[in-house]
Design an enzyme around this catalytic site. Sequence first.
Site, mmCIF file in Angstrom:
data_model
loop_
_atom_site.group_PDB
_atom_site.id
_atom_site.type_symbol
_atom_site.label_atom_id
_atom_site.label_comp_id
_atom_site.label_asym_id
_atom_site.label_seq_id
_atom_site.Cartn_x
_atom_site.Cartn_y
_atom_site.Cartn_z
ATOM 1 N N ASP A 66 72.047 33.543 45.179
ATOM 2 C CA ASP A 66 73.156 32.860 45.850
ATOM 3 C C ASP A 66 73.942 32.009 44.855
ATOM 4 O OD1 ASP A 66 74.611 31.788 48.222
ATOM 5 O OD2 ASP A 66 73.576 29.945 47.679
ATOM 6 N N ASN A 131 71.298 39.024 52.593
ATOM 7 C CA ASN A 131 70.345 38.159 51.904
ATOM 8 C C ASN A 131 69.613 38.926 50.809
ATOM 9 O OD1 ASN A 131 71.086 36.169 53.708
ATOM 10 N ND2 ASN A 131 69.317 36.438 55.036
ATOM 11 N N GLU A 134 71.783 39.278 47.740
ATOM 12 C CA GLU A 134 71.733 38.082 46.900
ATOM 13 C C GLU A 134 70.455 38.052 46.068
ATOM 14 O OE1 GLU A 134 74.352 34.639 49.115
ATOM 15 O OE2 GLU A 134 72.243 34.858 49.677
#
Length: 284
Positions: A66, A131, A134
């Site tokens: 991230d 997710n 990332e």
Amino acid sequence: MLKKIYRGIRLLPKRGKEPYVSFSKILGFYPYNITLYDQALLHKSSSIKLKDGRWINNERLEFLGDAILDAIVADIVFKEFEYKKEGFLTNMRSKIVQRETLNKLALEIGIDKLIKTSTRNMTPNTHMYGNALEALIGAIYLDQGYRAAKRFVLERLIREHLNIETVAEQEANYKSRLIEWSQKQKISVSFDLVDSFVDDNNTPIFKTAVIILGEQAGIGTGYSKKESQQKAAKEAFNKLQRNTNFRNHIFELHEEQQKLQSETYLTSEEEESSSEPENDSKEL
């Protein structure tokens, strides 16, 4: 250079074998440390317990990825839009790294086919795939460095699957636009949480309604309050822009409200005036 050649020689026997082939199709290159990439696609529902008692999944790599993705996208938009101001660049970065965009990109490059999870009835809106994307970027950074991670984001994600000029023309923050409209028109707008529940995967879901002068203008459902507000704001804003009858109805309600407030104010002024005692005293 010698280190790169050495790594290339070590990879020769592994080329053509799984999971190297599957990862190379997604990444555009062969990974060095395959364990990092396996962990990047290991959802918390399928966590693995190590001999030392630690449980591993992709959450730590997601945290790292991230931060790396934010830096890479900031780097890209800074150079792509040379004369744009800070506010525009911040908005562009937000549009590219938002969950909905990452989820879409993850599905397009095939992460959903490799992710390991015990969760049933997966849907794109869970953001599980975004997710994992990332986490994959975090794995690339640890495995081959920042340049390789940036090349992956720029060439495999943005250039192949995301038109950056189209993204620049989109307005992502509908809630801000709706609030700006309400302030300009002096019309109250509220975001009311009307429902919250969990889906089959025990994931919280929120439903928000946009209320304008008592009228429901839009409703949105999301896996966070913020997401549900944005979706509701988008529906309300588009309704105000495209539905002339609804827009005129809101303005009529506003005029009636203003008129009623004015009449109430005048009435209260008259009552106060009439309630003042008369001065009957005479001058000596």
